[in-house]
Design an enzyme around this catalytic site. Sequence first.
Site, PDB file in Angstrom:
ATOM      1  N   ASP A  37      39.383  43.748  44.179  1.00  0.00           N
ATOM      2  CA  ASP A  37      40.482  42.715  44.750  1.00  0.00           C
ATOM      3  C   ASP A  37      41.559  43.325  45.787  1.00  0.00           C
ATOM      4  OD1 ASP A  37      39.010  41.120  42.815  1.00  0.00           O
ATOM      5  OD2 ASP A  37      41.004  40.363  42.002  1.00  0.00           O
ATOM      6  N   CYS A  81      37.502  46.745  36.343  1.00  0.00           N
ATOM      7  CA  CYS A  81      38.479  46.321  37.314  1.00  0.00           C
ATOM      8  C   CYS A  81      38.295  44.660  37.154  1.00  0.00           C
ATOM      9  CB  CYS A  81      38.178  46.479  38.702  1.00  0.00           C
ATOM     10  SG  CYS A  81      38.719  48.375  38.927  1.00  0.00           S
ATOM     11  N   LYS A 138      37.482  41.287  37.912  1.00  0.00           N
ATOM     12  CA  LYS A 138      36.410  40.425  37.473  1.00  0.00           C
ATOM     13  C   LYS A 138      35.467  41.032  36.649  1.00  0.00           C
ATOM     14  CE  LYS A 138      39.285  37.747  39.875  1.00  0.00           C
ATOM     15  NZ  LYS A 138      40.229  38.994  40.168  1.00  0.00           N
ATOM     16  N   CYS A 141      43.928  50.387  38.729  1.00  0.00           N
ATOM     17  CA  CYS A 141      45.294  50.519  39.469  1.00  0.00           C
ATOM     18  C   CYS A 141      46.299  50.696  38.210  1.00  0.00           C
ATOM     19  CB  CYS A 141      45.654  49.430  40.360  1.00  0.00           C
ATOM     20  SG  CYS A 141      44.840  49.490  41.861  1.00  0.00           S
ATOM     21  N   GLU A 156      43.996  35.180  45.292  1.00  0.00           N
ATOM     22  CA  GLU A 156      44.995  35.757  44.856  1.00  0.00           C
ATOM     23  C   GLU A 156      46.338  35.927  46.155  1.00  0.00           C
ATOM     24  OE1 GLU A 156      44.322  39.869  43.144  1.00  0.00           O
ATOM     25  OE2 GLU A 156      43.590  38.911  41.479  1.00  0.00           O
ATOM     26  N   SER A 216      47.974  38.220  41.804  1.00  0.00           N
ATOM     27  CA  SER A 216      47.486  39.544  41.517  1.00  0.00           C
ATOM     28  C   SER A 216      48.103  39.778  40.050  1.00  0.00           C
ATOM     29  CB  SER A 216      47.722  40.637  42.525  1.00  0.00           C
ATOM     30  OG  SER A 216      47.666  41.868  42.152  1.00  0.00           O
TER      31      SER A 216
END
EC number: 4.2.1.9
Length: 615
Positions: free
Chosen positions: A83, A124, A126, A199, A495, A521
């Site tokens: 993303d 991550c 999705k 992240c 997003e 996000s």
Amino acid sequence: MNAIPLRSAVTTQGRNAAGARALWRATGMTDQDFEKPIIAIANSYTQFVPGHVHLKDVGDIVADAIREAGGVPREFNTIAVDDGIAMGHAGMLYSLPSREVISDAVEYMVNGHAADALVCISNCDKITPGMLNAAMRLNIPVVFVSGGPMEAGKAVAVDGVVQAPTDLITAISASASDKVDAQALLEVESAACPTCGSCSGMFTANSMNCLTEALGLSLPGNGSTLATHAKRRDLFTKAGTTIVELCRRYYGEGDASVLPRNIATREAFENAMALDMAMGGSSNTVLHILAAAQEGEIDFDLHSIDQLSREVPCLSKVSPNSDYHMEDVHRGGGIPAILGELYRAGKLNEGVHSVHSATLKEWLLSWDIRSGAATEEAIELFHAAPGGVRTTAPFSTENRWSSLDTDAEGGVIRDVEHAYTADGGLVVLRGNLAEDGAVIKAAGVDPSIWHFEGKALVVESQEEAVRVILDKKVKPGHVVVVRYEGPAGGPGMQEMLHPTAFLKGAGLGKECALITDGRFSGGTSGLSVGHISPEAAHGGLIGLVRDGDPITIDVHERLLQLNISDEEIERRRAEMEASDKPWTPTTRQRKVTKALRAYAAMATSADRGAVREVK
């Protein structure tokens, strides 16, 4: 309880399966293997995504454990969209629809080959939701094990202020600030994402991986153990051992309690959302939890989430809402510690179990470092610390924290008595602008602007929102209205991380609001209202807002209201219905491929998880 035939028997037993057996033999299977459960390993390795770049060989770790425990592992891969890399351009249109592609791919592979069970190696944004949807559809034994969080970046100075530590959001916000020169920006982006892994904040990926723990479908530590730490390897090994044990119980003993729909029950979904409220998770989790509940035919909807948000306090604030990161949550005891605080406060359903524990009480006694009875294994796990070295290699550090963070008053995980807020970190808003609901991450909003009244500045795409912000057309008191970015209207429900990060970078984080039928996000903070339902493309009132219209947002009152008369609303609605192309953007130029149009044709609004409605 009676034994249940293996699903895979249709491909391994009897004369009619000779062709299938011949093909299985070509993959290395033997006569002995035809008596064992065939366990699918759904991996999501890709070199495109830092959260997945290290997963290439971890399937072998799971497979070795499965083989040693008496199963037959068979690995396949799914796609994974990053993303952050897809953000801010047409790539983001594909992010949410990719969830459905992943769900379908897992279902196709598992059912197409009659696999008996499933291990999901996700990480991550999705990918975990996509695999979760598939697991709830399939309802065969499953264990989730994710790739783990990234380490937080090292401290750098941004606009004269030391950001300690840094992450992706630091980099994006810095890029929007005129006060950050090219050299300073390079230093930020070079420091923000130092290792493999998802992240480092409580963004969507980490939020969802934490929620699989609360749902009971993954092992303790799954959501918080760093991708770079050797303890993460142990989770992959245990996932392989555990799935074979679940197969033995289900197929060998007829114990249906091990199936996903009997673990992730309504009560477990309530516990997962209670965790979400307490940890200030990403607003995207609402979308994905609603979708998973629908796929599993669980009676759990936006009203259920609204009720929980009124009852569960916010016990933790993690980046982007504080300087804490997932490595700090782990040091505080991870998800079992947050669940433990909720359990002691009577905020959890006790009648649930998991892939690893027969009862919630047993689960938390063993794994909550504050329970007074935590095992040595748990204590050792939560001492796992970052290595502080840039790397894409998993399991590359064995660093340990010198002590654990058990400060329930001011530490990373608070108790209920010292909660940040009495309400949850996620709040459902309603009003004439959101008759079916909207979602705001209240944990990311400064309490001084929980009541906000402003004038609408309407745009019809994320790209236009970015332009008006960077062109300094957004002023204090504006409510930026981004419409036609819902599941069908986008399509794909983009997003809005760039618009919100750019508002923050421009110093408008507490001066403006942004509302949208799109989504945000997990890294978004500020007065950002998303998931507005019904969306503009489905006739929602957001499609009738005009520049200058007065709008009220009230987090305390859970209100999102367009302050114009009913008569004016009806006049505008009649005008819209009489137009040549009602409920479509008037000026936006966007290429929409057949793949996206197919998703848009079936996509429901956000209040239903943006799942496809297939008749």
